[in-house]
Design a protein around this motif. Sequence first.
Motif, PDB file in Angstrom:
ATOM      1  N   ARG A   1      -6.128  -4.840  -2.608  1.00 11.68           N
ATOM      2  CA  ARG A   1      -7.380  -5.016  -1.870  1.00 11.68           C
ATOM      3  C   ARG A   1      -8.478  -4.081  -2.405  1.00 11.68           C
ATOM      4  N   GLU A   2      -8.165  -3.388  -3.500  1.00 10.37           N
ATOM      5  CA  GLU A   2      -9.091  -2.406  -4.089  1.00 10.37           C
ATOM      6  C   GLU A   2      -9.622  -1.464  -3.014  1.00 10.37           C
ATOM      7  N   PHE A   3      -8.673  -0.872  -2.277  1.00  8.75           N
ATOM      8  CA  PHE A   3      -9.014  -0.006  -1.148  1.00  8.75           C
ATOM      9  C   PHE A   3      -8.402   1.368  -1.351  1.00  8.75           C
TER      10      PHE A   3
ATOM     11  N   ASP B   1      -4.938  -6.030   6.079  1.00 14.87           N
ATOM     12  CA  ASP B   1      -6.210  -5.308   6.169  1.00 14.87           C
ATOM     13  C   ASP B   1      -5.952  -3.805   6.075  1.00 14.87           C
TER      14      ASP B   1
ATOM     15  N   GLN C   1      -9.512   4.284  -8.596  1.00 15.18           N
ATOM     16  CA  GLN C   1      -8.894   4.531  -7.297  1.00 15.18           C
ATOM     17  C   GLN C   1      -7.478   5.059  -7.473  1.00 15.18           C
TER      18      GLN C   1
ATOM     19  N   TYR D   1       0.851  -1.192   0.000  1.00 17.61           N
ATOM     20  CA  TYR D   1       0.000   0.000   0.000  1.00 17.61           C
ATOM     21  C   TYR D   1       0.886   1.241   0.000  1.00 17.61           C
TER      22      TYR D   1
ATOM     23  N   TYR E   1      -3.934   3.935   0.002  1.00 19.81           N
ATOM     24  CA  TYR E   1      -4.330   3.267  -1.236  1.00 19.81           C
ATOM     25  C   TYR E   1      -3.663   1.900  -1.293  1.00 19.81           C
ATOM     26  N   CYS E   2      -4.484   0.848  -1.409  1.00 20.75           N
ATOM     27  CA  CYS E   2      -3.996  -0.532  -1.483  1.00 20.75           C
ATOM     28  C   CYS E   2      -4.661  -1.195  -2.688  1.00 20.75           C
TER      29      CYS E   2
ATOM     30  N   GLY F   1      -8.981   4.846   0.982  1.00 20.99           N
ATOM     31  CA  GLY F   1      -9.726   5.416   2.096  1.00 20.99           C
ATOM     32  C   GLY F   1      -8.959   6.516   2.785  1.00 20.99           C
TER      33      GLY F   1
ATOM     34  N   ALA G   1      -7.947  -1.232   5.994  1.00 20.68           N
ATOM     35  CA  ALA G   1      -8.757  -0.392   6.881  1.00 20.68           C
ATOM     36  C   ALA G   1      -8.157  -0.347   8.283  1.00 20.68           C
TER      37      ALA G   1
END
Length: 146
Positions: free
Chosen positions: A42-44, A132, A105, A14, A38-39, A46, A134
Amino acid sequence: MTQHPDQHPDQHPYQYTVLRCVPRVEREEFVNVGVVLYCPGREFLGAAWHLDEARLRAFAPELDVPAVRAALQAVDLVCAGEAHTGYAGAVRATAYGVRVLSDTQSSRFGFLKAPRSTVLQPGPVHGGITVDPAVELERLVQGLVR
């Protein structure tokens, strides 16, 4: 993407940037107020933030704290892909013609990490690996902002 031999298969790389409140840009003094993480694995994408109003007012009594809060809420909208709802796909003129801009993203993180001279500025980009994102975002906010 090649995985490092010591990296657990559930871990993903990330990138993150710390959001800084810079009340007087010319002085280059700041208080950390948030983190964007941004990761892609994990398509994250936030953001998490915390405004300590007493600390900000002691640091910069003239600061418009509601404006800083609004800017941070706008970051949340960008992360969620909701900042441009109601607008068609953006088009950008280049020296080679016209290009349709994608809203991914990755492009949103690129926008959020880009240097700017405003009251809310991103710091340098750093990286790591996580299972994880988040949980990692909250850990970073606890360690860098609160």
